[in-house]
Design an enzyme around this catalytic site. Structure first.
Site, PDB file in Angstrom:
ATOM      1  NE  ARG A   1      12.305  -4.936  10.536  1.00 15.53           N
ATOM      2  CZ  ARG A   1      11.403  -4.020  10.195  1.00 15.53           C
ATOM      3  NH1 ARG A   1      11.694  -2.756  10.284  1.00 15.53           N
ATOM      4  NH2 ARG A   1      10.216  -4.362   9.764  1.00 15.53           N
TER       5      ARG A   1
ATOM      6  NE  ARG B   1      -4.350   2.383  11.519  1.00 18.85           N
ATOM      7  CZ  ARG B   1      -3.402   1.937  10.700  1.00 18.85           C
ATOM      8  NH1 ARG B   1      -3.504   0.751  10.155  1.00 18.85           N
ATOM      9  NH2 ARG B   1      -2.337   2.666  10.476  1.00 18.85           N
TER      10      ARG B   1
ATOM     11  NE  ARG C   1       3.065  -6.365  11.699  1.00 18.89           N
ATOM     12  CZ  ARG C   1       4.351  -6.749  11.695  1.00 18.89           C
ATOM     13  NH1 ARG C   1       5.018  -6.820  12.820  1.00 18.89           N
ATOM     14  NH2 ARG C   1       4.959  -7.055  10.578  1.00 18.89           N
TER      15      ARG C   1
ATOM     16  CE  LYS D   1      -2.202   0.399   3.850  1.00 16.74           C
ATOM     17  NZ  LYS D   1      -1.906   1.750   4.383  1.00 16.74           N
TER      18      LYS D   1
END
Ligand SMILES: [Zn+2]
Length: 221
Positions: free
Chosen positions: A161, A89, A172, A14
């Protein structure tokens, strides 16, 4: 006048497509984090209100965020529209935005979903490796280094990471995808949703995104 909402799961690309739309339409990109920071820095009454929540570590309420967006949409560079990135959101935010835009005689003209299957997003992120010296980004599947574990550009070590570990990414996604699907459903019901296949090469995704802004059935809507 075009208010475009750009939608996609984390890692769907995005962020890469937002500037493509903004350049094509000649409109600014409005991201919620940037807007809130700008409002706080400008010291407007709305900014002080948002800051009061943020400084207490609380989420800024939907109604306040919507007003921050509307305020920003009234500025000179947004008269011909804007790309909304990272907002709304949730369905509640999408509904609040619709109501507020309608009061200002505007509306969301198009919601573009960059669609990538969740499993592919997870593997994209889980394959990401970052160089320790300069943050160069690799992907073990799509853009591997010449020598395993070593940056092509500066020879430093490549690491994963913490945020890119599969369990972290999965958690997530589980948190963010249900509200995203609600927002997608909201715009589908409003007949402004366009879905673009985010698995295509980046340039092809950009072409599809641009095409989605000018639908052939525009007059029929
Ligand atoms: Zn490097």
């Amino acid at each position: 006048m075009a208010v475009i909402v750009l939608l996609g799961a984390p890692g769907a690309g995005k962020g890469t497509q937002a500037p493509v739309i903004a350049d094509h339409l000649g409109v600014p990109i409005l991201g919620s984090g940037d807007l809130l920071r700008a409002a706080v820095a400008a010291g407007t009454s709305l900014g002080r209100e948002a800051d009061a929540y943020m400084s207490r570590g609380q989420l800024v309420p939907d109604a306040t965020i919507v007003r921050v967006f509307l305020d920003r949409l009234e500025q000179a560079d947004a008269t011909s529209g804007a790309v909304l990135d990272g907002f709304p959101r949730t369905r509640v935010q999408a509904e609040a935005l619709d109501t507020a835009l309608a009061e200002a005689g505007r509306r969301v003209d198009r919601a573009v979903l960059v669609d990538v299957p969740t499993e592919e997003l997870i593997s994209r992120m889980a394959n990401r490796r970052i160089c320790t010296a300069n943050g160069h980004v690799y992907n073990l599947a799509s853009n591997p280094p010449e020598q395993p574990g070593v940056c092509d550009l500066d020879g430093s070590e490549l690491v994963q990471r913490e945020d890119d570990r599969e369990e972290t990414v999965r958690a997530r996604m589980q948190q963010q995808i249900p509200p995203l699907l609600d927002v997608v459903d909201h715009y589908r019901r409003n007949a402004v949703l366009a879905t673009v296949d985010g698995r295509l090469p980046i340039e092809a995704v950009s072409e599809a995104v641009i095409a989605a802004l000018t639908p052939a059935d525009e007059a029929a809507r």
